[in-house]
Design a protein around this motif. Structure first.
Motif, PDB file in Angstrom:
ATOM      1  N   MET A 139       0.812  -1.213   0.000  1.00 43.84           N
ATOM      2  CA  MET A 139       0.000   0.000   0.000  1.00 43.84           C
ATOM      3  C   MET A 139       0.850   1.268   0.000  1.00 43.84           C
ATOM      4  O   MET A 139       0.467   2.285  -0.577  1.00 43.84           O
ATOM      5  N   LEU A 140       2.007   1.186   0.640  1.00 49.03           N
ATOM      6  CA  LEU A 140       2.873   2.361   0.739  1.00 49.03           C
ATOM      7  C   LEU A 140       3.926   2.406  -0.360  1.00 49.03           C
ATOM      8  O   LEU A 140       4.847   3.224  -0.289  1.00 49.03           O
ATOM      9  N   ALA A 141       3.804   1.543  -1.368  1.00 50.49           N
ATOM     10  CA  ALA A 141       4.812   1.486  -2.435  1.00 50.49           C
ATOM     11  C   ALA A 141       5.016   2.832  -3.129  1.00 50.49           C
ATOM     12  O   ALA A 141       6.169   3.220  -3.378  1.00 50.49           O
ATOM     13  N   PRO A 142       3.963   3.605  -3.479  1.00 42.91           N
ATOM     14  CA  PRO A 142       4.215   4.927  -4.083  1.00 42.91           C
ATOM     15  C   PRO A 142       4.998   5.864  -3.173  1.00 42.91           C
ATOM     16  O   PRO A 142       5.859   6.615  -3.641  1.00 42.91           O
ATOM     17  N   VAL A 143       4.715   5.805  -1.861  1.00 35.93           N
ATOM     18  CA  VAL A 143       5.443   6.659  -0.916  1.00 35.93           C
ATOM     19  C   VAL A 143       6.913   6.255  -0.862  1.00 35.93           C
ATOM     20  O   VAL A 143       7.812   7.110  -0.886  1.00 35.93           O
ATOM     21  N   LEU A 144       7.171   4.939  -0.803  1.00 36.26           N
ATOM     22  CA  LEU A 144       8.551   4.470  -0.757  1.00 36.26           C
ATOM     23  C   LEU A 144       9.296   4.822  -2.044  1.00 36.26           C
ATOM     24  O   LEU A 144      10.465   5.221  -2.010  1.00 36.26           O
ATOM     25  N   ALA A 145       8.605   4.662  -3.201  1.00 30.27           N
ATOM     26  CA  ALA A 145       9.235   5.018  -4.476  1.00 30.27           C
ATOM     27  C   ALA A 145       9.555   6.501  -4.531  1.00 30.27           C
ATOM     28  O   ALA A 145      10.644   6.911  -4.966  1.00 30.27           O
ATOM     29  N   GLY A 146       8.619   7.342  -4.086  1.00 28.72           N
ATOM     30  CA  GLY A 146       8.861   8.777  -4.060  1.00 28.72           C
ATOM     31  C   GLY A 146       9.994   9.148  -3.120  1.00 28.72           C
ATOM     32  O   GLY A 146      10.806  10.035  -3.418  1.00 28.72           O
ATOM     33  N   LEU A 147      10.074   8.459  -1.989  1.00 26.73           N
ATOM     34  CA  LEU A 147      11.146   8.731  -1.025  1.00 26.73           C
ATOM     35  C   LEU A 147      12.510   8.385  -1.609  1.00 26.73           C
ATOM     36  O   LEU A 147      13.481   9.142  -1.464  1.00 26.73           O
ATOM     37  N   VAL A 148      12.602   7.251  -2.305  1.00 29.83           N
ATOM     38  CA  VAL A 148      13.868   6.837  -2.915  1.00 29.83           C
ATOM     39  C   VAL A 148      14.285   7.827  -4.000  1.00 29.83           C
ATOM     40  O   VAL A 148      15.447   8.244  -4.081  1.00 29.83           O
ATOM     41  N   LEU A 149      13.343   8.225  -4.862  1.00 27.57           N
ATOM     42  CA  LEU A 149      13.668   9.169  -5.932  1.00 27.57           C
ATOM     43  C   LEU A 149      14.082  10.528  -5.373  1.00 27.57           C
ATOM     44  O   LEU A 149      15.023  11.160  -5.873  1.00 27.57           O
ATOM     45  N   GLY A 180      11.210  16.004 -16.960  1.00 32.52           N
ATOM     46  CA  GLY A 180      11.701  15.865 -18.324  1.00 32.52           C
ATOM     47  C   GLY A 180      12.245  14.471 -18.596  1.00 32.52           C
ATOM     48  O   GLY A 180      11.953  13.864 -19.638  1.00 32.52           O
ATOM     49  N   LEU A 181      13.048  13.943 -17.656  1.00 31.85           N
ATOM     50  CA  LEU A 181      13.573  12.590 -17.827  1.00 31.85           C
ATOM     51  C   LEU A 181      12.457  11.553 -17.807  1.00 31.85           C
ATOM     52  O   LEU A 181      12.495  10.572 -18.571  1.00 31.85           O
ATOM     53  N   LEU A 182      11.455  11.760 -16.957  1.00 25.14           N
ATOM     54  CA  LEU A 182      10.317  10.846 -16.913  1.00 25.14           C
ATOM     55  C   LEU A 182       9.559  10.849 -18.233  1.00 25.14           C
ATOM     56  O   LEU A 182       9.153   9.789 -18.743  1.00 25.14           O
ATOM     57  N   ALA A 183       9.381  12.031 -18.822  1.00 22.66           N
ATOM     58  CA  ALA A 183       8.699  12.128 -20.117  1.00 22.66           C
ATOM     59  C   ALA A 183       9.485  11.415 -21.215  1.00 22.66           C
ATOM     60  O   ALA A 183       8.906  10.728 -22.069  1.00 22.66           O
ATOM     61  N   VAL A 184      10.816  11.555 -21.201  1.00 17.77           N
ATOM     62  CA  VAL A 184      11.643  10.856 -22.197  1.00 17.77           C
ATOM     63  C   VAL A 184      11.499   9.346 -22.049  1.00 17.77           C
ATOM     64  O   VAL A 184      11.364   8.616 -23.046  1.00 17.77           O
ATOM     65  N   CYS A 185      11.511   8.865 -20.813  1.00 22.55           N
ATOM     66  CA  CYS A 185      11.358   7.420 -20.582  1.00 22.55           C
ATOM     67  C   CYS A 185      10.004   6.919 -21.070  1.00 22.55           C
ATOM     68  O   CYS A 185       9.919   5.852 -21.695  1.00 22.55           O
ATOM     69  N   LEU A 186       8.948   7.683 -20.804  1.00 24.71           N
ATOM     70  CA  LEU A 186       7.605   7.236 -21.165  1.00 24.71           C
ATOM     71  C   LEU A 186       7.339   7.342 -22.663  1.00 24.71           C
ATOM     72  O   LEU A 186       6.663   6.476 -23.243  1.00 24.71           O
ATOM     73  N   ILE A 235      -0.643   2.020 -12.853  1.00 26.15           N
ATOM     74  CA  ILE A 235       0.409   2.831 -13.464  1.00 26.15           C
ATOM     75  C   ILE A 235       0.047   4.309 -13.417  1.00 26.15           C
ATOM     76  O   ILE A 235       0.886   5.165 -13.106  1.00 26.15           O
ATOM     77  N   MET A 236      -1.227   4.620 -13.696  1.00 25.61           N
ATOM     78  CA  MET A 236      -1.662   6.015 -13.647  1.00 25.61           C
ATOM     79  C   MET A 236      -1.561   6.576 -12.231  1.00 25.61           C
ATOM     80  O   MET A 236      -1.178   7.735 -12.033  1.00 25.61           O
ATOM     81  N   ILE A 237      -1.883   5.731 -11.248  1.00 20.88           N
ATOM     82  CA  ILE A 237      -1.765   6.178  -9.861  1.00 20.88           C
ATOM     83  C   ILE A 237      -0.309   6.522  -9.539  1.00 20.88           C
ATOM     84  O   ILE A 237      -0.002   7.560  -8.932  1.00 20.88           O
ATOM     85  N   TYR A 238       0.611   5.655  -9.977  1.00 18.53           N
ATOM     86  CA  TYR A 238       2.028   5.905  -9.736  1.00 18.53           C
ATOM     87  C   TYR A 238       2.480   7.171 -10.451  1.00 18.53           C
ATOM     88  O   TYR A 238       3.240   7.976  -9.894  1.00 18.53           O
ATOM     89  N   LEU A 239       2.035   7.335 -11.704  1.00 14.06           N
ATOM     90  CA  LEU A 239       2.478   8.494 -12.486  1.00 14.06           C
ATOM     91  C   LEU A 239       1.980   9.808 -11.899  1.00 14.06           C
ATOM     92  O   LEU A 239       2.584  10.860 -12.121  1.00 14.06           O
ATOM     93  N   VAL A 240       0.872   9.759 -11.177  1.00 19.31           N
ATOM     94  CA  VAL A 240       0.340  10.976 -10.557  1.00 19.31           C
ATOM     95  C   VAL A 240       0.921  11.184  -9.159  1.00 19.31           C
ATOM     96  O   VAL A 240       1.395  12.270  -8.814  1.00 19.31           O
ATOM     97  N   LEU A 241       0.889  10.117  -8.345  1.00 21.07           N
ATOM     98  CA  LEU A 241       1.269  10.266  -6.943  1.00 21.07           C
ATOM     99  C   LEU A 241       2.771  10.420  -6.750  1.00 21.07           C
ATOM    100  O   LEU A 241       3.219  11.256  -5.947  1.00 21.07           O
ATOM    101  N   VAL A 242       3.570   9.601  -7.454  1.00 13.66           N
ATOM    102  CA  VAL A 242       5.008   9.605  -7.202  1.00 13.66           C
ATOM    103  C   VAL A 242       5.638  10.972  -7.485  1.00 13.66           C
ATOM    104  O   VAL A 242       6.403  11.485  -6.657  1.00 13.66           O
ATOM    105  N   PRO A 243       5.371  11.625  -8.635  1.00 14.98           N
ATOM    106  CA  PRO A 243       5.949  12.971  -8.816  1.00 14.98           C
ATOM    107  C   PRO A 243       5.527  13.968  -7.750  1.00 14.98           C
ATOM    108  O   PRO A 243       6.338  14.804  -7.313  1.00 14.98           O
TER     109      PRO A 243
END
Length: 353
Positions: free
Chosen positions: A38-48, A79-85, A162-170
């Motif tokens: 459940m906290l995966a987006p928070v952990l991903a955002g913290l790492v980034l 910008g880097l995220l947009a290039v990857c996507l 994926i959409m949740i991650y793309l919105v929440l993580v940034p």
């Protein structure tokens, strides 16, 4: 027996700070094990955010305000995220689709080659062993097709995730960069006033974690880019996909390089056979692996705490089994954390044996 247990507890847990540190570590591991999904987006955002904090500090040293530095780094991240996507992800998907479509034909050609082996090496192989191997390969190919079908049938929930991650993580990355110090002060308010032990462990670990995570991301990027340039120059099929695998293989020490060699060799052998091109491919791939292990890793991880290879492999197996990819990625920092805690843990010598 009770006396032995009481003496052990008295020796290692008589210090109040040690008990508090043990409770915090236990609660932290339990929370990640039970709530990690459940906290995966928070952990991903913290790492980034942790990865980009160095750029924010660099911009502030160049006399930019904290807010401007955060916005500058965050814009670079978007910008880097947009290039990857928009560029890298479609390229990877096309090559993966082509590879999956080519697998039946590749298996057919390999079957023809394998059936010749019993005639050439009758003392080592018989026809039944080769047929069993071919049947096993077909079974694995069928499982791959079922997996692809399952993925396609469950694509809607996956797209939602994926959409949740793309919105929440940034969003989380931005606020961790902007208000990281405020969050840290708020959390430290719930810790005991006497926390010299925790401070010592954290100071020892902070440099190691920062060095490892940033160094590992740089290593993945350099290995993937250099491998792609080399494979594309040789004209190897699926160069981008294989370069990504080579880059990600550095996450798993020792094991990753061995495992990823198999698809590189098989695709090169299928494309060129035992020709000069295949030999060039394997020589260049070996040089890349040698430079990574003997030049790049010492440069990037010069400040890392050295761990025995057995400890690294055990940490990868343990934490990878618990937390999957992120467990593998953070296996060495977590093993280093365990080592730092054990080194800093107070020990009270018992009198009279």
């Amino acid at each position: 027996m009770l006396k032995v247990l009481r003496n052990w507890v008295h020796r290692y847990f008589s210090d109040e700070q040690a008990v508090v540190l043990a409770v915090i570590l236990l609660l932290g591991f339990t929370a990640i094990l039970t709530l990690g999904g459940m906290l995966a987006p928070v952990l991903a955002g913290l790492v980034l955010a942790f990865l980009m904090q160095g750029l924010v500090n660099l911009a502030e040293r160049l006399r930019l305000s904290h807010t401007l530095a955060v916005w500058l780094v965050f814009t670079l991240f978007i910008g880097l995220l947009a290039v990857c996507l928009l560029v890298l992800l479609p390229l990877m998907w096309r090559q993966l689709s082509n590879l999956v479509n080519e697998l039946p034909r590749m298996l057919g050609e390999w079957q023809t080659l394998l059936l010749v082996l019993p005639e050439r090496y009758p003392l080592l192989l018989d026809e039944q062993q080769v047929l069993n191997a071919i049947e096993a390969a077909r079974g694995e190919l069928g499982k791959l097709g079922q997996w692809a079908l399952t993925i396609s049938l469950s694509s809607l929930p996956m797209l939602i995730n994926i959409m949740i991650y793309l919105v929440l993580v940034p969003i989380l990355v931005f606020f961790f960069l902007k208000d990281g110090s405020l969050i840290a002060r708020w959390m430290s308010g719930y810790l005991p006033q006497e926390r010299a032990l925790m401070t010592r462990v954290w100071q020892e670990m902070h440099l190691q974690i920062a060095n490892y995570i940033r160094g590992k991301v740089i290593e993945i990027f350099i290995c993937a880019v250099v491998t792609y340039i080399a494979f594309a120059y040789l004209g190897l099929n699926y160069a981008a996909l294989l370069a990504l695998l080579v880059g990600l293989s550095v996450v798993v020490p020792y094991i990753g390089a061995v495992v990823v060699t198999v698809p590189v060799a098989l695709i090169g052998l299928f494309q060129w056979g035992m020709s000069d091109q295949f030999i060039y491919l394997m020589v260049i791939y070996g040089i890349i692996q040698a430079l990574d292990g003997n030049v790049l890793v010492p440069l990037l991880f010069s400040e890392a705490v050295s761990l025995h290879p057995v400890a690294i492999i055990c940490a990868v197996l343990l934490f990878g089994g618990l937390w999957g990819f992120w467990g593998v990625f953070f296996a060495i920092p977590l093993a280093t954390l365990c080592k730092a805690v054990l080194d800093a843990w107070p020990r009270r010598e018992l009198l009279g044996g």
